[in-house]
Design a protein around this motif. Structure first.
Motif, mmCIF file in Angstrom:
data_model
loop_
_atom_site.group_PDB
_atom_site.id
_atom_site.type_symbol
_atom_site.label_atom_id
_atom_site.label_comp_id
_atom_site.label_asym_id
_atom_site.label_seq_id
_atom_site.Cartn_x
_atom_site.Cartn_y
_atom_site.Cartn_z
ATOM 1 N N TYR A 94 -26.424 -75.177 -19.716
ATOM 2 C CA TYR A 94 -26.050 -76.384 -20.065
ATOM 3 C C TYR A 94 -26.474 -77.322 -18.445
ATOM 4 C CZ TYR A 94 -23.154 -80.441 -19.775
ATOM 5 O OH TYR A 94 -22.679 -81.755 -19.169
ATOM 6 N N PHE A 95 -26.182 -76.518 -17.596
ATOM 7 C CA PHE A 95 -26.152 -77.269 -16.257
ATOM 8 C C PHE A 95 -27.605 -77.582 -15.844
ATOM 9 C CE2 PHE A 95 -21.951 -75.649 -15.922
ATOM 10 C CZ PHE A 95 -21.328 -76.705 -15.536
ATOM 11 N N ILE A 96 -28.462 -76.704 -16.328
ATOM 12 C CA ILE A 96 -30.206 -77.295 -16.057
ATOM 13 C C ILE A 96 -30.481 -78.357 -16.834
ATOM 14 C CG2 ILE A 96 -32.471 -76.216 -16.644
ATOM 15 C CD1 ILE A 96 -31.283 -73.536 -16.401
ATOM 16 N N LYS A 97 -29.836 -78.369 -18.129
ATOM 17 C CA LYS A 97 -30.107 -79.761 -18.841
ATOM 18 C C LYS A 97 -29.345 -80.764 -18.349
ATOM 19 C CE LYS A 97 -29.532 -81.271 -23.682
ATOM 20 N NZ LYS A 97 -28.773 -80.953 -24.952
ATOM 21 N N LEU A 98 -28.088 -80.680 -17.617
ATOM 22 C CA LEU A 98 -27.317 -81.787 -16.916
ATOM 23 C C LEU A 98 -28.299 -82.310 -15.862
ATOM 24 C CD1 LEU A 98 -25.141 -83.716 -16.331
ATOM 25 C CD2 LEU A 98 -23.632 -81.574 -15.329
ATOM 26 N N ALA A 99 -28.803 -81.242 -15.050
ATOM 27 C CA ALA A 99 -29.459 -81.564 -13.699
ATOM 28 C C ALA A 99 -30.660 -82.381 -14.125
ATOM 29 C CB ALA A 99 -29.828 -80.326 -13.044
#
Length: 351
Positions: free
Chosen positions: A329-334
């Motif tokens: 998820y944090f890759i998508k958020l970044a």
């Protein structure tokens, strides 16, 4: 309560320099209570959920209303960075505003009263906080030394007394506190009736939980970092939108040498959301925050980052590298942070 001196100049109300941003899924009848304080300002209303639903706004207000169709039309492919079915959609209002300052409020917040029974003018207090300096580098035990009736305490370095620019003014809430879902579940009847007549600067190097329901900021200073993330529909998390923006903004403010204030003013909060639904939305975040907070505490932005945009893109890169290991998820958020930054430049760069 500190008394204002008779020689003090009246506080400018920044009628032409401040927009009020409101995310909503319902008719805005609550604005009637706010009419004496909001009617002179321009409102940007971001309608969440079904764009075919008609949102009613009381007569007499100057406003723009944007729904999901408008967001898609204005941003095109970049609309993917704006959350759906989550109050994080409010940050679209920050994108399209052309004013120097933003005040944002939730539609379940009402006018609070101070201990004397007088209605609290939230805009006036937020403006006071934003227009006076902050003291993040040395804590003043009398809180805000720039307030009438206060000053710097003994031992406060004279070289630091000019302070620094204030980027964010974080207001508080009477009645229902801003608790997470587990705390709401174990304390369902807890209410905050304690009015603390104080404003303080959050010290440099210290994070805080920013709440978007009663918040003002200098859009020209910190606006590009006020992205409320990817939350709600289609995402594995909700309810962390304002806190994510607050962690990013605080790290960048510390780097840029700006301040964040918290305390006055208060609103009266009548929570419209369901605490069991909140638990579902916040569930992943309760675990992920244990990784996210140490990450933000350890971030050091390079001195080559001299603008908020540069800082924000560097932060996005670090989120992908470090927090991407916690969950994809944090890759998508970044990626969303990068898209947001591109959208900001697209809508806010003078040709």
């Amino acid at each position: 309560m500190a008394q204002q001196s008779s020689s003090a100049k009246p506080m400018p109300m920044l009628k032409d320099e401040l927009d009020i941003v409101i995310p909503t899924i319902r008719n805005l009848d609550f604005l009637e209570m706010w009419r004496p304080f909001f009617e002179q300002y321009h409102l940007i209303i971001v309608q969440d959920g079904d764009p075919s639903k008609t949102i009613k706004v009381p007569e007499g207000f100057d406003y723009e209303l944007y729904n999901r169709n408008d967001i898609n039309r204005i941003l095109g492919p970049k609309a993917s960075c704006i959350s759906f079915k989550d109050s994080a959609c409010r940050c679209f209002g920050y994108l399209v505003s052309k004013k120097k300052y933003i005040y944002t409020i939730d539609d379940d917040c009402f006018v609070a009263k101070d201990p004397s029974g007088k209605d609290i003018n939230v805009i006036e207090q937020h403006i006071k906080s934003l227009l006076t300096p902050s003291t993040p580098n040395f804590f003043n035990t009398l809180y805000d030394p720039y307030r009438d009736g206060a000053d710097f305490v003994r031992g406060y370095p004279f070289s630091m007394r000019e302070g620094c620019k204030t980027a964010v003014s974080h207001g508080l809430w009477l009645n229902i506190p801003d608790y997470d879902a587990p705390t709401q579940l174990v304390k369902p009847l807890e209410r905050n009736s304690r009015y603390v007549d104080a404003v303080m600067t959050i010290p440099k190097g210290t994070l805080f939980s920013m709440c978007g329901m009663n918040l003002a900021f200098d859009r020209e200073l910190i606006g590009p970092a006020m992205y409320f993330g990817l939350m709600g529909h289609g995402q594995p998390i909700g309810g962390y939108d304002d806190m994510w923006a607050g962690w990013c903004a605080k790290v960048i403010c510390d780097h840029m040498g700006w301040g964040v204030k918290t305390g006055l003013p208060y609103v009266y909060h009548k929570k419209a959301s369901n605490r069991f639904e909140n638990l579902k939305r916040e569930y992943n975040g309760i675990f992920w925050q244990e990784e996210a907070i140490p990450f933000f505490e350890s971030v050091t932005l390079p001195k080559e980052c001299t603008s908020v945009q540069q800082c924000y893109l560097e932060l996005a890169k670090l989120v992908k590298e470090k927090l991407g290991k916690v969950d994809p998820y944090f890759i998508k958020l970044a990626d969303g942070m990068v898209t947001w930054s591109e959208a900001w430049d697209e809508l806010n760069t003078t040709p």
